[in-house]
Write a protein that holds these residues in place. Sequence first.
Motif, mmCIF file in Angstrom:
data_model
loop_
_atom_site.group_PDB
_atom_site.id
_atom_site.type_symbol
_atom_site.label_atom_id
_atom_site.label_comp_id
_atom_site.label_asym_id
_atom_site.label_seq_id
_atom_site.Cartn_x
_atom_site.Cartn_y
_atom_site.Cartn_z
ATOM 1 N N LYS A 1 5.839 5.421 22.841
ATOM 2 C CA LYS A 1 5.579 6.790 22.398
ATOM 3 C C LYS A 1 4.392 7.408 23.118
ATOM 4 C CE LYS A 1 7.619 7.010 17.812
ATOM 5 N NZ LYS A 1 7.386 7.366 16.402
ATOM 6 N N ASN A 2 3.444 6.584 23.492
ATOM 7 C CA ASN A 2 2.272 7.091 24.195
ATOM 8 C C ASN A 2 2.147 6.466 25.586
ATOM 9 O OD1 ASN A 2 1.055 8.723 22.007
ATOM 10 N ND2 ASN A 2 0.998 6.745 20.979
ATOM 11 N N GLY A 3 3.250 6.007 26.120
ATOM 12 C CA GLY A 3 3.230 5.295 27.386
ATOM 13 C C GLY A 3 3.536 6.191 28.563
ATOM 14 N N SER A 4 4.444 5.719 29.450
ATOM 15 C CA SER A 4 4.744 6.416 30.690
ATOM 16 C C SER A 4 5.265 7.818 30.409
ATOM 17 C CB SER A 4 5.770 5.615 31.492
ATOM 18 O OG SER A 4 5.256 4.351 31.805
ATOM 19 N N LYS A 5 4.845 8.748 31.212
ATOM 20 C CA LYS A 5 5.216 10.145 31.035
ATOM 21 C C LYS A 5 6.067 10.623 32.210
ATOM 22 C CE LYS A 5 2.638 11.164 27.329
ATOM 23 N NZ LYS A 5 1.425 11.987 27.434
ATOM 24 N N ILE A 6 6.847 11.634 31.929
ATOM 25 C CA ILE A 6 7.607 12.335 32.952
ATOM 26 C C ILE A 6 6.861 13.615 33.319
ATOM 27 C CG2 ILE A 6 9.672 13.761 33.286
ATOM 28 C CD1 ILE A 6 10.396 10.946 33.668
ATOM 29 N N VAL B 1 18.916 33.944 42.049
ATOM 30 C CA VAL B 1 17.628 33.264 41.933
ATOM 31 C C VAL B 1 17.825 31.792 42.277
ATOM 32 C CG1 VAL B 1 15.612 32.815 40.486
ATOM 33 C CG2 VAL B 1 17.015 34.845 40.059
ATOM 34 N N TRP B 2 16.985 31.287 43.158
ATOM 35 C CA TRP B 2 17.038 29.879 43.548
ATOM 36 C C TRP B 2 15.802 29.147 43.046
ATOM 37 C CZ3 TRP B 2 18.528 30.589 49.434
ATOM 38 C CH2 TRP B 2 19.890 30.910 49.506
ATOM 39 N N PHE B 3 16.035 27.951 42.506
ATOM 40 C CA PHE B 3 14.947 27.078 42.067
ATOM 41 C C PHE B 3 15.034 25.737 42.791
ATOM 42 C CE2 PHE B 3 15.420 29.922 38.479
ATOM 43 C CZ PHE B 3 14.134 30.097 38.001
ATOM 44 N N GLU B 4 13.892 25.110 42.951
ATOM 45 C CA GLU B 4 13.818 23.700 43.313
ATOM 46 C C GLU B 4 13.036 23.011 42.206
ATOM 47 O OE1 GLU B 4 11.500 21.507 46.731
ATOM 48 O OE2 GLU B 4 13.385 22.325 47.542
ATOM 49 N N ILE B 5 13.665 22.059 41.556
ATOM 50 C CA ILE B 5 13.050 21.359 40.426
ATOM 51 C C ILE B 5 12.809 19.904 40.838
ATOM 52 C CG2 ILE B 5 13.291 20.685 38.003
ATOM 53 C CD1 ILE B 5 15.233 23.037 37.660
ATOM 54 N N ALA B 6 11.608 19.403 40.578
ATOM 55 C CA ALA B 6 11.251 18.030 40.949
ATOM 56 C C ALA B 6 10.772 17.275 39.717
ATOM 57 C CB ALA B 6 10.163 18.036 42.017
ATOM 58 N N VAL B 7 11.217 16.036 39.598
ATOM 59 C CA VAL B 7 10.805 15.172 38.499
ATOM 60 C C VAL B 7 10.068 13.961 39.076
ATOM 61 C CG1 VAL B 7 11.545 13.769 36.541
ATOM 62 C CG2 VAL B 7 12.796 15.855 37.117
ATOM 63 N N GLU B 8 8.913 13.661 38.515
ATOM 64 C CA GLU B 8 8.172 12.447 38.841
ATOM 65 C C GLU B 8 8.163 11.559 37.613
ATOM 66 O OE1 GLU B 8 4.278 13.074 40.461
ATOM 67 O OE2 GLU B 8 4.904 14.905 41.507
ATOM 68 N N GLY B 9 8.678 10.347 37.776
ATOM 69 C CA GLY B 9 8.689 9.391 36.685
ATOM 70 C C GLY B 9 7.817 8.188 37.001
ATOM 71 N N THR B 10 8.172 7.060 36.418
ATOM 72 C CA THR B 10 7.447 5.812 36.660
ATOM 73 C C THR B 10 8.461 4.723 36.920
ATOM 74 O OG1 THR B 10 5.695 6.514 35.157
ATOM 75 C CG2 THR B 10 5.761 4.170 35.753
ATOM 76 N N THR B 11 8.301 4.027 38.055
ATOM 77 C CA THR B 11 9.256 2.988 38.401
ATOM 78 C C THR B 11 9.083 1.764 37.507
ATOM 79 O OG1 THR B 11 10.172 1.739 40.252
ATOM 80 C CG2 THR B 11 7.778 1.909 40.142
ATOM 81 N N ALA C 1 15.027 -2.367 36.123
ATOM 82 C CA ALA C 1 16.094 -1.843 35.278
ATOM 83 C C ALA C 1 16.372 -2.719 34.069
ATOM 84 C CB ALA C 1 17.370 -1.659 36.104
ATOM 85 N N ALA C 2 15.914 -3.988 34.104
ATOM 86 C CA ALA C 2 16.087 -4.872 32.950
ATOM 87 C C ALA C 2 15.092 -4.553 31.841
ATOM 88 C CB ALA C 2 15.928 -6.337 33.384
ATOM 89 N N ALA C 3 14.030 -3.807 32.196
ATOM 90 C CA ALA C 3 13.038 -3.403 31.194
ATOM 91 C C ALA C 3 12.720 -1.931 31.383
ATOM 92 C CB ALA C 3 11.785 -4.257 31.317
ATOM 93 N N PRO C 4 13.716 -1.066 31.195
ATOM 94 C CA PRO C 4 13.521 0.349 31.516
ATOM 95 C C PRO C 4 12.465 1.026 30.669
ATOM 96 C CG PRO C 4 15.595 0.020 30.331
ATOM 97 C CD PRO C 4 15.077 -1.348 30.674
ATOM 98 N N TRP C 5 12.158 0.474 29.498
ATOM 99 C CA TRP C 5 11.135 1.087 28.656
ATOM 100 C C TRP C 5 9.732 0.981 29.261
ATOM 101 C CZ3 TRP C 5 14.202 -3.058 27.244
ATOM 102 C CH2 TRP C 5 13.600 -4.322 27.288
ATOM 103 N N LYS C 6 9.606 0.165 30.313
ATOM 104 C CA LYS C 6 8.328 0.060 31.014
ATOM 105 C C LYS C 6 8.115 1.215 32.007
ATOM 106 C CE LYS C 6 6.779 -3.896 29.373
ATOM 107 N NZ LYS C 6 5.486 -3.980 28.655
ATOM 108 N N GLY C 7 9.185 1.955 32.272
ATOM 109 C CA GLY C 7 9.076 3.055 33.215
ATOM 110 C C GLY C 7 9.442 4.380 32.576
ATOM 111 N N ALA C 8 9.655 5.356 33.416
ATOM 112 C CA ALA C 8 10.107 6.681 32.966
ATOM 113 C C ALA C 8 11.131 7.160 33.988
ATOM 114 C CB ALA C 8 8.946 7.653 32.870
ATOM 115 N N ASP C 9 12.360 7.310 33.563
ATOM 116 C CA ASP C 9 13.503 7.514 34.457
ATOM 117 C C ASP C 9 13.608 8.972 34.912
ATOM 118 O OD1 ASP C 9 16.037 7.683 35.669
ATOM 119 O OD2 ASP C 9 16.870 6.152 34.344
ATOM 120 N N ALA C 10 13.281 9.219 36.184
ATOM 121 C CA ALA C 10 13.292 10.592 36.702
ATOM 122 C C ALA C 10 14.706 11.159 36.764
ATOM 123 C CB ALA C 10 12.652 10.624 38.092
#
Length: 409
Positions: free
Chosen positions: A305-310, A185-195, A198-207
Amino acid sequence: MAQEQTAVRLTQQMVQIDSTNPGNEEEGMKQFLLSFAENLKNDRVAVQTEEVLPGRHNVMLSLSGNEERAELVFICHMDTVPVGNGWNEEPFSGEIKDGRLYGRGACDMKSGFACALSAFQSAVELYREERMPGRTLKLIGTVDEEGNMSGVEKAIQAGWVTKDSLVLDMEPTNGEIQAAHKGRVWFEIAVEGTTAHAAAPWKGADAIAAMAEVISFIRKEFVKLTHHPQMGASTVSFGRISGGNQPYVVSEQCMVTVDMRLVPPYTSKDAEEIVKRAIQYAQAEIRDVYSRDKEVPSTTRHKEKNGSKIKITYHITGDRPYIEMDENSELLIKLLDSCEKTIGHGAETGIFPGYTDTAVIAGKLGNRNCMSYGPGNLELAHKPDESVPIEDILRCEKVLKELINGLSA
């Protein structure tokens, strides 16, 4: 060259044809088979071609027999993988050195193909001597086995093989009869985050971080799966990954391809459930990671907690079921008997570690008479200086001829 060396000569001729996929593909092999059929000079040999992909054709040679008995089908793929680097020998020479024949496709699977052609030629001789074979014999050359296996899919659609056919491919099996396959079985998995910076990573969502969680979860789940007494463990590997932009930027996208090899009782539904749980786990981990970080201000933690989503999605790009060996298979019994008569002992039985044309037929049609038996060692396939022992070619050639005789009785 002596008759028993026919397969060696044919192997050399086919290795000298570049049929790499991607690359020159199978046209040269198609012409070789058509010429082979013409040289048999027997009007009872029927030849068919079927276009599978633009300019790429399956070829079938057939010799009709008793239609009330299940036909015997030899199926061999005409393509090889690309040459690659690191060769010491000329990849299209078919050179024989120290008892081995070298070249791309030597063991995967032009030597096995040559054994099938030699056995087919012997069956034609039975016709000339008016010793009619007891059942129809077919030899099919497929395209794209080293790609998406669209050649064998087309052969099934065209009715060249059926649920009742006795189907043998000549993949390299190191002397074994291999009649079982793990599911694939083959899968392709994709993640979309928020850029973000890197000095303030909590402002984004790391894919990429999310994908790491997905991969780790899947690997840990596979360790828990039950082993099969014959096929061993289910396995997972991650063939390709891409994502991100710069080291100082939180990644907003990541993609990975996944290869799962499943043993009974696990199916693609079980695999899909593991992927779904991995996605849920990763989304929760990445959503909450900075809310647990004491270095981040409490106001930031509260917002995160209610911010950027993955967002994580997947789709299945390939699904092949596992194939279990049927010890009561007519073909298996006859093939074991042929080994006993020609080489003085039976063959070991086992599983084929990859997925073959016969496995596709077994899975699609529920055919219990599909297996692999051919010269060479699969561990040398796809590698530089691919080679096959001459003695292996001669062994397989004799066994296939005896198989035809045994099934003609």
